[in-house]
Design a protein around this motif. Structure first.
Motif, PDB file in Angstrom:
ATOM      1  N   LYS A 198       0.860  -1.179   0.000  1.00 15.56           N
ATOM      2  CA  LYS A 198       0.000   0.000   0.000  1.00 15.56           C
ATOM      3  C   LYS A 198       0.895   1.226   0.000  1.00 15.56           C
ATOM      4  O   LYS A 198       1.878   1.299   0.742  1.00 15.56           O
ATOM      5  N   THR A 199       0.571   2.176  -0.842  1.00 16.08           N
ATOM      6  CA  THR A 199       1.385   3.372  -0.993  1.00 16.08           C
ATOM      7  C   THR A 199       0.668   4.558  -0.362  1.00 16.08           C
ATOM      8  O   THR A 199      -0.506   4.808  -0.656  1.00 16.08           O
ATOM      9  N   ILE A 200       1.375   5.274   0.488  1.00 13.01           N
ATOM     10  CA  ILE A 200       0.819   6.437   1.179  1.00 13.01           C
ATOM     11  C   ILE A 200       1.485   7.680   0.619  1.00 13.01           C
ATOM     12  O   ILE A 200       2.723   7.765   0.566  1.00 13.01           O
ATOM     13  N   ILE A 201       0.680   8.646   0.194  1.00 16.15           N
ATOM     14  CA  ILE A 201       1.202   9.935  -0.262  1.00 16.15           C
ATOM     15  C   ILE A 201       0.666  10.994   0.695  1.00 16.15           C
ATOM     16  O   ILE A 201      -0.545  11.154   0.847  1.00 16.15           O
ATOM     17  N   ILE A 202       1.580  11.704   1.355  1.00 15.47           N
ATOM     18  CA  ILE A 202       1.217  12.715   2.340  1.00 15.47           C
ATOM     19  C   ILE A 202       1.542  14.091   1.772  1.00 15.47           C
ATOM     20  O   ILE A 202       2.688  14.359   1.389  1.00 15.47           O
ATOM     21  N   VAL A 203       0.533  14.943   1.708  1.00 20.86           N
ATOM     22  CA  VAL A 203       0.694  16.292   1.157  1.00 20.86           C
ATOM     23  C   VAL A 203       0.429  17.296   2.268  1.00 20.86           C
ATOM     24  O   VAL A 203      -0.566  17.188   2.986  1.00 20.86           O
ATOM     25  N   LYS A 204       1.316  18.287   2.387  1.00 25.96           N
ATOM     26  CA  LYS A 204       1.159  19.338   3.387  1.00 25.96           C
ATOM     27  C   LYS A 204       0.908  20.671   2.699  1.00 25.96           C
ATOM     28  O   LYS A 204       1.602  21.043   1.753  1.00 25.96           O
ATOM     29  N   ASP A 205      -0.095  21.379   3.207  1.00 25.77           N
ATOM     30  CA  ASP A 205      -0.396  22.751   2.768  1.00 25.77           C
ATOM     31  C   ASP A 205      -0.547  22.889   1.258  1.00 25.77           C
ATOM     32  O   ASP A 205       0.227  23.575   0.591  1.00 25.77           O
ATOM     33  N   LEU A 206      -1.565  22.253   0.725  1.00 26.21           N
ATOM     34  CA  LEU A 206      -1.908  22.390  -0.691  1.00 26.21           C
ATOM     35  C   LEU A 206      -2.910  23.527  -0.851  1.00 26.21           C
ATOM     36  O   LEU A 206      -3.884  23.623  -0.100  1.00 26.21           O
ATOM     37  N   GLU A 207      -2.657  24.393  -1.816  1.00 26.88           N
ATOM     38  CA  GLU A 207      -3.580  25.496  -2.094  1.00 26.88           C
ATOM     39  C   GLU A 207      -3.748  25.655  -3.598  1.00 26.88           C
ATOM     40  O   GLU A 207      -2.762  25.642  -4.346  1.00 26.88           O
ATOM     41  N   LEU A 208      -4.999  25.790  -4.035  1.00 32.05           N
ATOM     42  CA  LEU A 208      -5.319  26.000  -5.448  1.00 32.05           C
ATOM     43  C   LEU A 208      -6.090  27.307  -5.587  1.00 32.05           C
ATOM     44  O   LEU A 208      -7.058  27.544  -4.865  1.00 32.05           O
ATOM     45  N   LYS A 209      -5.648  28.141  -6.545  1.00 34.12           N
ATOM     46  CA  LYS A 209      -6.341  29.394  -6.831  1.00 34.12           C
ATOM     47  C   LYS A 209      -6.602  29.482  -8.330  1.00 34.12           C
ATOM     48  O   LYS A 209      -5.831  28.944  -9.137  1.00 34.12           O
ATOM     49  N   TYR A 210      -7.673  30.174  -8.680  1.00 38.47           N
ATOM     50  CA  TYR A 210      -7.949  30.417 -10.085  1.00 38.47           C
ATOM     51  C   TYR A 210      -6.908  31.385 -10.648  1.00 38.47           C
ATOM     52  O   TYR A 210      -6.176  32.040  -9.896  1.00 38.47           O
ATOM     53  N   ILE A 211      -6.899  31.496 -11.961  1.00 39.50           N
ATOM     54  CA  ILE A 211      -5.902  32.325 -12.635  1.00 39.50           C
ATOM     55  C   ILE A 211      -6.042  33.804 -12.254  1.00 39.50           C
ATOM     56  O   ILE A 211      -5.092  34.573 -12.327  1.00 39.50           O
ATOM     57  N   ASP A 212      -7.249  34.201 -11.793  1.00 39.46           N
ATOM     58  CA  ASP A 212      -7.456  35.579 -11.326  1.00 39.46           C
ATOM     59  C   ASP A 212      -7.140  35.733  -9.840  1.00 39.46           C
ATOM     60  O   ASP A 212      -7.473  36.729  -9.217  1.00 39.46           O
ATOM     61  N   ASN A 213      -6.495  34.711  -9.271  1.00 37.94           N
ATOM     62  CA  ASN A 213      -6.022  34.699  -7.882  1.00 37.94           C
ATOM     63  C   ASN A 213      -7.137  34.523  -6.844  1.00 37.94           C
ATOM     64  O   ASN A 213      -6.897  34.676  -5.654  1.00 37.94           O
TER      65      ASN A 213
END
Length: 196
Positions: A65-80
């Motif tokens: 089993k593979t675990i992927i841990i992501v910290k502090d992901l943020e997505l914004k539109y192109i207009d911020n």
């Protein structure tokens, strides 16, 4: 007879050593060689979303089993304008997530999540433009296959923003079934993404 037995035991020991090395060394190499700036740029090129991430860590358990841990992901539109953020993400998948184009999501856990659901003045959801623009070739894949699994979200802050409306909803914790996640993803018709 004992020579054969010794040979088999030595071969087995070597195989176990190689297996242990594989499940510890490969994830460590993937984690240490992960370039966050390059990943952020590829996400922007693939989705037109401004992406920031603090770190991504890979782990492989003895059962593969593979675990992927992501910290502090943020997505914004192109207009911020904000779309999505999560302080902690833990994805449990299979070994193919490290090397292939198939993501078998065994489970997904997200904590401290913010999601802005924005509706434009013409009545269209801003998120609706994302699927058609998605380009998997930026990641070196002609297509990506996702097998959805159960998703648990803790501390989920949702904002519904329309031309003349604003609502906010906070969910302390909720679990979405595999079927609910598949139904949600299937409605978007992402280019080059297969939802199984």
């Amino acid at each position: 007879m004992s020579n054969y037995k010794n040979t088999i035991m030595i071969a087995l020991a070597v195989l176990l050593f190689l297996y242990a090395a594989f499940i510890s060394i490969v994830p460590a190499i993937k984690t240490n060689s992960f370039n966050t700036k390059q990943f952020e740029q590829k996400c922007y090129d693939a989705t037109s979303l401004i992406t920031t991430v603090e770190s991504i860590q890979y782990k492989v358990k003895p059962n593969l089993k593979t675990i992927i841990i992501v910290k502090d992901l943020e997505l914004k539109y192109i207009d911020n304008q904000p779309l999505f953020s999560a302080k902690d993400i833990e994805l449990t998948s299979s070994l193919s997530a490290l090397f292939g184009n198939k993501f078998d999501v065994k489970s997904l856990y997200l904590k401290n999540v913010k999601y802005d659901d924005q509706v434009l003045s013409n009545g269209e959801n801003k998120l609706a433009f994302l699927p058609g623009a998605f380009n998997s070739e930026v990641f070196g894949k002609k297509s990506i296959t996702i097998i959805p699994g159960e998703v648990t979200v803790k501390n989920f802050d949702i904002k519904y923003i329309g031309p003349n409306t604003f609502k906010e909803k906070f969910i302390r914790e909720n679990t979405y079934s595999k079927e609910e996640v598949k139904e949600f993803l299937s409605q978007f018709y992402f280019s080059h993404v297969n939802i199984k």
